[in-house]
Design a protein around this motif. Structure first.
Motif, PDB file in Angstrom:
ATOM      1  N   LEU A 124       0.836  -1.208   0.000  1.00  0.00           N
ATOM      2  CA  LEU A 124       0.000   0.000   0.000  1.00  0.00           C
ATOM      3  C   LEU A 124       0.871   1.259   0.000  1.00  0.00           C
ATOM      4  CD1 LEU A 124      -2.741  -1.051   2.585  1.00  0.00           C
ATOM      5  CD2 LEU A 124      -3.016  -0.845   0.110  1.00  0.00           C
ATOM      6  N   GLN A 125       1.950   1.240   0.788  1.00  0.00           N
ATOM      7  CA  GLN A 125       2.855   2.386   0.861  1.00  0.00           C
ATOM      8  C   GLN A 125       3.535   2.619  -0.490  1.00  0.00           C
ATOM      9  OE1 GLN A 125       3.529   4.553   3.486  1.00  0.00           O
ATOM     10  NE2 GLN A 125       4.666   5.648   1.912  1.00  0.00           N
ATOM     11  N   TRP A 126       3.998   1.526  -1.116  1.00  0.00           N
ATOM     12  CA  TRP A 126       4.678   1.646  -2.414  1.00  0.00           C
ATOM     13  C   TRP A 126       3.705   2.166  -3.477  1.00  0.00           C
ATOM     14  CZ3 TRP A 126       4.836   0.117  -7.453  1.00  0.00           C
ATOM     15  CH2 TRP A 126       6.039   0.317  -8.136  1.00  0.00           C
ATOM     16  N   GLU A 127       2.467   1.637  -3.468  1.00  0.00           N
ATOM     17  CA  GLU A 127       1.468   2.065  -4.448  1.00  0.00           C
ATOM     18  C   GLU A 127       1.071   3.531  -4.242  1.00  0.00           C
ATOM     19  OE1 GLU A 127      -1.677  -0.836  -4.060  1.00  0.00           O
ATOM     20  OE2 GLU A 127      -0.777  -2.110  -5.608  1.00  0.00           O
ATOM     21  N   ALA A 128       1.063   4.004  -3.002  1.00  0.00           N
ATOM     22  CA  ALA A 128       0.728   5.402  -2.743  1.00  0.00           C
ATOM     23  C   ALA A 128       1.774   6.331  -3.352  1.00  0.00           C
ATOM     24  CB  ALA A 128       0.630   5.639  -1.241  1.00  0.00           C
ATOM     25  N   ASP A 129       3.025   5.885  -3.387  1.00  0.00           N
ATOM     26  CA  ASP A 129       4.107   6.705  -3.925  1.00  0.00           C
ATOM     27  C   ASP A 129       4.337   6.502  -5.417  1.00  0.00           C
ATOM     28  OD1 ASP A 129       4.572   7.697  -1.390  1.00  0.00           O
ATOM     29  OD2 ASP A 129       6.061   6.154  -0.913  1.00  0.00           O
ATOM     30  N   ASN A 130       4.082   5.281  -5.936  1.00  0.00           N
ATOM     31  CA  ASN A 130       4.490   4.941  -7.304  1.00  0.00           C
ATOM     32  C   ASN A 130       3.370   4.430  -8.204  1.00  0.00           C
ATOM     33  OD1 ASN A 130       7.442   5.285  -6.761  1.00  0.00           O
ATOM     34  ND2 ASN A 130       7.025   3.615  -5.339  1.00  0.00           N
ATOM     35  N   GLY A 131       2.197   4.219  -7.709  1.00  0.00           N
ATOM     36  CA  GLY A 131       1.125   3.655  -8.523  1.00  0.00           C
ATOM     37  C   GLY A 131       1.049   2.146  -8.340  1.00  0.00           C
ATOM     38  N   PHE A 141      11.482  -5.477   0.849  1.00  0.00           N
ATOM     39  CA  PHE A 141      12.202  -4.580   1.748  1.00  0.00           C
ATOM     40  C   PHE A 141      13.686  -4.685   1.421  1.00  0.00           C
ATOM     41  CE2 PHE A 141       8.411  -6.066   3.941  1.00  0.00           C
ATOM     42  CZ  PHE A 141       7.850  -4.882   4.412  1.00  0.00           C
ATOM     43  N   LYS A 142      14.323  -3.576   1.104  1.00  0.00           N
ATOM     44  CA  LYS A 142      15.746  -3.583   0.748  1.00  0.00           C
ATOM     45  C   LYS A 142      16.612  -4.067   1.904  1.00  0.00           C
ATOM     46  CE  LYS A 142      15.564   0.185  -2.622  1.00  0.00           C
ATOM     47  NZ  LYS A 142      15.969   1.575  -2.892  1.00  0.00           N
ATOM     48  N   ASP A 150       9.550   2.759   5.175  1.00  0.00           N
ATOM     49  CA  ASP A 150      10.093   3.964   4.552  1.00  0.00           C
ATOM     50  C   ASP A 150      10.133   3.767   3.036  1.00  0.00           C
ATOM     51  OD1 ASP A 150      11.343   6.456   4.315  1.00  0.00           O
ATOM     52  OD2 ASP A 150      13.321   5.494   4.262  1.00  0.00           O
ATOM     53  N   PRO A 151       9.628   4.735   2.245  1.00  0.00           N
ATOM     54  CA  PRO A 151       9.616   4.568   0.778  1.00  0.00           C
ATOM     55  C   PRO A 151      10.988   4.253   0.185  1.00  0.00           C
ATOM     56  CG  PRO A 151       8.303   6.459   1.407  1.00  0.00           C
ATOM     57  CD  PRO A 151       8.980   5.970   2.650  1.00  0.00           C
ATOM     58  N   ASP A 152      12.070   4.744   0.810  1.00  0.00           N
ATOM     59  CA  ASP A 152      13.416   4.445   0.309  1.00  0.00           C
ATOM     60  C   ASP A 152      13.814   2.992   0.561  1.00  0.00           C
ATOM     61  OD1 ASP A 152      13.676   7.053  -0.527  1.00  0.00           O
ATOM     62  OD2 ASP A 152      14.593   7.707   1.366  1.00  0.00           O
TER      63      ASP A 152
END
Length: 195
Positions: A124-131, A141-142, A150-152
């Protein structure tokens, strides 16, 4: 109850032609104790007893609810869930939970379909920032910390890339061959364990 030689002899005589409920009352034990002892002794019901079809409805007998609607008898209406009732484990939209795999999920809808109602928070967090996540891709998760949203720290990669990253071949050769040997050994053990 202790089965003496005398009681076993009585059971041998009575078992073929008497119902187990009668025998349980006669011997002062449970129904299953009679069944278990009969199995141990190899006892069977007689053909005469079985021809009477014990426990079955007699031909032409009518059930108590013949001609009635399913809710016209008993407590069925009284014990039904009411309209709008939610079960004890229901949660409102926005509720967050931790899965067995250690992934945090958030309830985003209330359709009663688990796959549609719950979504991983990091997705959900990734989609909010990138679609939307492209088909055939996943969000990882990196740093490997499943609680760092964190988006990064979030990365969208293809499933094939994820497989390569988690493959045994990324390990040193000695460790990779050891992992493969353990797998082969487990397969052989499982083959022998199967009947």
């Amino acid at each position: 109850m202790k089965w003496t030689a005398q009681k076993r002899e009585w059971l041998r005589e009575l078992y073929p032609d008497k119902p187990n409920t009668f025998l349980a009352e006669f011997f002062g034990c449970s129904y299953s104790a009679i069944k278990n002892q009969a199995v141990k002794l190899g006892l069977k019901k007689s053909q005469t007893y079985l021809d009477n079809k014990p426990g079955c409805f007699a031909k032409g007998a009518e059930p108590w609810n013949k001609g009635k609607n399913w809710h016209s008898g008993g407590r069925s209406r009284e014990t039904q869930f009411r309209t709008g009732h939610n079960p004890h484990n229901w949660h409102p939209v926005g509720y967050e939970r931790l899965t067995r795999d250690g992934i945090w999920e958030r309830k985003v809808a209330d359709t009663k379909v688990k796959r549609q109602d719950w979504r991983p928070i990091h997705v959900l967090q990734w989609e909010a920032d990138n679609g939307p996540v492209p088909k055939g891709h996943i969000v990882i998760f990196k740093d490997g910390d499943r609680e760092n949203f964190d988006p990064d720290n979030l990365e969208c990669i293809s499933r094939s890339e994820n497989m390569r990253r988690n493959s045994v071949h990324r390990l040193p050769k000695e460790v990779a061959s050891l992992v493969q040997l353990v797998g082969a050994l487990n397969r052989q053990i499982n083959k022998r364990a199967q009947p």
